[in-house]
Scaffold this motif. Structure first.
Motif, mmCIF file in Angstrom:
data_model
loop_
_atom_site.group_PDB
_atom_site.id
_atom_site.type_symbol
_atom_site.label_atom_id
_atom_site.label_comp_id
_atom_site.label_asym_id
_atom_site.label_seq_id
_atom_site.Cartn_x
_atom_site.Cartn_y
_atom_site.Cartn_z
ATOM 1 N N ASN A 3 0.958 -1.236 0.018
ATOM 2 C CA ASN A 3 -0.006 0.074 0.026
ATOM 3 C C ASN A 3 0.788 1.352 -0.063
ATOM 4 N N GLN A 5 4.027 1.595 -1.060
ATOM 5 C CA GLN A 5 4.377 1.628 -2.872
ATOM 6 C C GLN A 5 3.425 2.340 -3.451
ATOM 7 N N GLN A 6 2.289 1.700 -3.459
ATOM 8 C CA GLN A 6 1.306 2.114 -4.341
ATOM 9 C C GLN A 6 0.942 3.653 -4.056
ATOM 10 N N ALA A 7 1.013 3.893 -2.825
ATOM 11 C CA ALA A 7 0.843 5.582 -2.425
ATOM 12 C C ALA A 7 1.979 6.098 -3.083
ATOM 13 N N GLN A 8 3.184 5.902 -2.952
ATOM 14 C CA GLN A 8 4.324 6.520 -3.603
ATOM 15 C C GLN A 8 4.109 6.594 -5.131
ATOM 16 N N ALA A 9 3.816 5.523 -5.702
ATOM 17 C CA ALA A 9 3.760 5.544 -7.180
ATOM 18 C C ALA A 9 2.597 6.507 -7.672
ATOM 19 N N ASP A 10 1.754 6.496 -6.921
ATOM 20 C CA ASP A 10 0.401 7.303 -7.436
ATOM 21 C C ASP A 10 0.654 8.792 -7.002
ATOM 22 N N ARG A 11 1.606 9.056 -6.088
ATOM 23 C CA ARG A 11 2.236 10.262 -5.716
ATOM 24 C C ARG A 11 3.157 11.014 -7.143
ATOM 25 N N TYR A 12 3.864 9.892 -7.440
ATOM 26 C CA TYR A 12 4.646 10.353 -8.423
ATOM 27 C C TYR A 12 3.870 10.685 -9.851
ATOM 28 N N GLN A 13 2.712 9.893 -10.058
ATOM 29 C CA GLN A 13 1.976 10.029 -11.067
ATOM 30 C C GLN A 13 1.550 11.407 -11.089
ATOM 31 N N ARG A 14 0.858 11.707 -10.065
ATOM 32 C CA ARG A 14 0.168 12.995 -9.887
ATOM 33 C C ARG A 14 1.214 14.271 -10.193
ATOM 34 N N ASP A 17 1.501 14.178 -13.920
ATOM 35 C CA ASP A 17 0.749 14.961 -14.497
ATOM 36 C C ASP A 17 0.782 16.558 -14.383
#
Length: 260
Positions: A3, A5-14, A17
Motif C-alpha cells: 500500500n 509503495q502504491q501510494a508513492q507510485a500514485d504520488r509520482y504519477q500525480r 501530470d
C-alpha cells in the motif's frame, strides 16, 4: 508495504501530470517586476498562493488557504513567511553563483528559489538538489528544459548528506548559498550546517519555529548565539492565528565579510 509503495507510485504519477505547470511557473516568476519582487503583501496574498501549496499535514496549514492546497508547485511554506524571505532574497541575490538545497523532496521550493535567484540578479552557474529519493517528475521536467541546460549546470544527487560523495561534491562546487531542509534531528541538521559552513556566504535553515520540529528549532536558537560573530541573522517566522500551534519558519544567515 504494498500500500505504501502504491501510494508513492500514485504520488509520482500525480506530479508527472502536474509537470507541465513548471513552464507556467517559470514564466510567472520571470514576469515579475523588481518592485513586485520586494512587495511582501503582493507576494503573500497573490503570487505565492497562485504557485500552489502543499496538501500534506493540513492540520498545520491555515484553513483560509484550501483553494491553493495540492496544486502547482506544492510549496510547503506559509505565504506569510515565504513572502518576506523572497523579498529579502531579491535584495541579496547579487553575487550568488551556486545554489544547493539539502532535502528538496518534490522540488517546488528548489525550482522557485532557483528561478527567483536567476531573475533577481544572481549569476547562477550551478544548482544542486540533494535528496535520498529519486528525482521527482517536477525536477526531471525542470532540468530537461532547454534554458536550464544552456544557462546553468543542474545536478541532482540521490544520496544522503553524510555520504563521502556528497562531501566531495561540496568541496568541488563550493556552493555559496545553501538551503538546509534535510535531516531534522539536532545531530543531522548540525552536520548539514557544518558541511557547508566554511564555504557558503548564505545559509538558510528551515523549520526554525516549529513545535513539530523541536530539534531544528533548538538548533536555530543556538545558531543565533554561536554564529553571531560571523553572520547576520534574519528570521521569517510569522504564524497564522487560525492554526493551532506554531510551525515551519525560515532562518537566513548572511556572512558579514561578504557584501552581496
Amino acid at each position: 508495504m504494498l500500500n505504501a509503495q502504491q501510494a508513492q507510485a500514485d504520488r509520482y504519477q500525480r506530479f508527472a501530470d502536474l509537470a507541465p505547470f513548471i513552464r507556467e511557473a517559470i514564466g510567472t516568476i520571470g514576469a515579475l517586476t523588481s518592485a513586485q519582487r520586494t512587495n511582501v503583501d503582493f507576494l503573500e496574498r497573490e503570487f505565492i498562493p497562485a504557485l500552489g501549496l502543499n496538501d500534506e499535514l493540513l492540520h498545520e496549514q491555515p484553513p483560509e488557504l484550501p483553494p491553493n492546497f495540492g496544486k502547482g508547485l506544492h510549496l510547503w511554506q506559509y505565504p506569510n513567511q515565504l513572502a518576506p524571505y523572497l523579498a529579502w532574497l531579491a535584495r541579496n541575490a547579487s553575487g550568488v553563483s551556486s545554489y544547493m538545497e539539502i532535502g528538496c523532496r518534490w522540488g517546488g521550493m528548489f525550482i522557485l528559489v532557483t528561478e527567483w535567484l536567476r531573475n533577481s540578479g544572481a549569476d547562477l552557474k550551478t544548482v544542486i538538489a540533494l535528496d535520498p529519493i529519486a528525482p521527482t517528475p517536477f525536477l526531471s521536467a525542470y532540468f530537461d528544459l532547454p534554458q536550464q541546460q544552456a544557462a546553468i549546470e543542474p545536478i541532482y544527487m540521490q544520496d544522503v548528506s553524510t555520504s563521502p560523495l556528497v562531501g566531495a561534491h561540496v568541496d568541488r562546487l563550493k556552493p555559496d548559498f545553501v538551503f538546509i531542509d534535510g535531516d531534522h534531528s539536532l545531530r543531522g541538521a548540525l552536520r548539514d550546517h557544518l558541511l557547508v559552513r566554511s564555504r557558503a556566504r548564505i545559509i538558510v535553515h528551515h523549520d526554525i519555529h516549529s513545535q513539530a520540529c523541536p530539534d531544528t528549532t533548538l538548533l536555530w536558537k543556538a545558531m543565533k548565539q554561536f554564529e553571531a560573530p560571523s553572520f547576520d541573522m534574519f528570521e521569517f517566522t510569522s504564524q497564522y492565528p487560525s492554526v493551532n500551534g506554531s510551525f515551519l519558519g525560515i532562518g537566513a544567515m548572511k556572512r558579514r565579510s561578504a557584501q552581496m
